[in-house]
Design an enzyme around this catalytic site. Structure first.
Site, PDB file in Angstrom:
ATOM      1  N   GLU A 176      -5.022  -8.633   0.514  1.00 22.25           N
ATOM      2  CA  GLU A 176      -6.126  -8.139   1.397  1.00 22.25           C
ATOM      3  C   GLU A 176      -7.514  -7.704   0.626  1.00 22.25           C
ATOM      4  OE1 GLU A 176      -5.087  -4.823   4.078  1.00 22.25           O
ATOM      5  OE2 GLU A 176      -3.037  -5.594   4.250  1.00 22.25           O
ATOM      6  N   GLU A 223       0.965  -1.284   0.109  1.00 21.23           N
ATOM      7  CA  GLU A 223      -0.066   0.028   0.049  1.00 21.23           C
ATOM      8  C   GLU A 223       0.745   1.380  -0.075  1.00 21.23           C
ATOM      9  OE1 GLU A 223      -3.293  -0.292   2.974  1.00 21.23           O
ATOM     10  OE2 GLU A 223      -3.869  -2.227   2.280  1.00 21.23           O
TER      11      GLU A 223
END
Length: 338
Positions: free
Chosen positions: A277, A172
């Site tokens: 995720e 991320e």
């Protein structure tokens, strides 16, 4: 805003990928549907032959919870074990036997299991570092200042029989949550990634695969600007939660740097995809979103996918999402379960 020089070609690839996906699964994407609670949940069709897991915790208890999730699935096997290294200090980023040993036992207990480990690229990773601190850290990493920590990590993994782990390094990076973010200095971030991968690949006996995983959408910086190169990336992942509020699954497919862009980008670079995720978030118990994601996996065959299984994202560990839970049980549960 700085734009990628390959934007026109990338836009065409995104459009083609979106059209192809809609053709592949026209009845499952629920065109235009938003989470209103007024529609019947889509039928829970199986997800064939896609390695799957639930993130149930990073410690030994998290390993034990996997069997509970499998029982909840009616006997369906979870073949992916996914955990995270703490990013508070370098000694924890190097890893510890207390973390590695339970996962190593789980992996060794049955052939074909996959171990996935998220690796921070910065200490004090969630301490709200300033852009100047991040920039300095990235440049230090690119210059080799942290090599010894990555070498210790790689040697520890290999010593525990986890030499073939998938390492989700600096995940991320396109956002603002973590100290290992890319935005303050993309060139230094890419150079640092390359340096860390070089060190880890130098560990004797290793067979690591490196997973470049931004979050879905534009976020703080366009994630393709952080891509460090095909020679140091094995998998191109995407963390993709059901947000923002009111956005349909189709919108998540077609948005700028969304699901379709991710698949097209990976194809253009000759890489498989992953989804380390994903889960529910801003739109509550949303079975249409869950079915859309599972159909996306069936169409695009990721190396692995992992449900983030705690509230508000999860389905086994979160009683707030019963309709979505039934879709997941139908997709991942044992054939013929009651």
């Amino acid at each position: 805003m700085r734009r990628s020089p390959t934007r026109p070609r990338a836009a065409l690839l995104v459009l083609l990928a979106a059209v192809l996906t809609l053709l592949l699964v026209p009845e499952r994407l629920a065109p235009g549907e938003r989470h209103t609670g007024g529609r019947t949940a889509p039928d829970p069709l199986p997800l064939p032959d896609v390695p799957s897991g639930f993130f149930t915790g990073s410690d030994a208890e998290g390993v034990r919870r996997i069997s509970g999730a499998e029982a909840w699935l009616g006997g369906g096997e979870l073949t992916v074990g996914h955990t995270y290294l703490p990013g508070d200090r370098w000694s924890n980023i190097e890893g510890h036997p207390e973390l590695f040993a339970p996962w190593a036992r789980w992996k060794a207990a049955r052939p074909g299991r996959l171990f996935v480990l998220n690796v921070p690229m910065m200490d004090r990773n969630e301490a709200g570092l300033t852009d100047a601190e991040v920039r300095a850290g990235l440049r230090s990493g690119a210059a080799g200042a942290f090599d010894r920590h990555f070498r210790a990590l790689g040697e520890g993994l290999a010593a525990h029989g986890l030499e073939d782990a998938v390492l989700v390094l600096g995940w991320e990076m396109n956002g603002t949550t973590y100290g290992h973010r890319c935005g303050p200095d993309p060139a230094a971030w890419k150079a640092y990634w390359r340096q860390a991968v070089g060190v880890l690949r130098g560990v004797a006996g290793q067979r690591f695969r490196f997973d470049f995983t931004p979050s879905r959408g534009r976020d703080a910086v366009p994630w393709p600007e952080c891509y460090p190169g095909d020679d140091v990336v094995d998998i191109i992942g995407l963390d993709a939660y059901d947000q923002p509020e009111g956005l349909s699954f189709e919108g998540q497919v077609t948005e700028e740097y969304g699901l379709a862009h991710h698949v097209a980008f990976a194809k253009a670079h000759g890489k498989p995809v992953s989804y380390p995720e994903w889960g529910l978030f801003r739109n509550g118990d949303n079975p249409a979103y869950v079915r859309g994601m599972l159909d996306w996996f069936a169409a695009h065959r990721p190396v692995y996918q992992t449900v983030t299984d705690y509230c508000p994202h999860g389905v086994w560990g979160c009683a707030d999402n019963p309709r979505s839970a039934e879709v997941v049980r139908g997709a991942l549960g044992a054939p013929g379960r009651p």
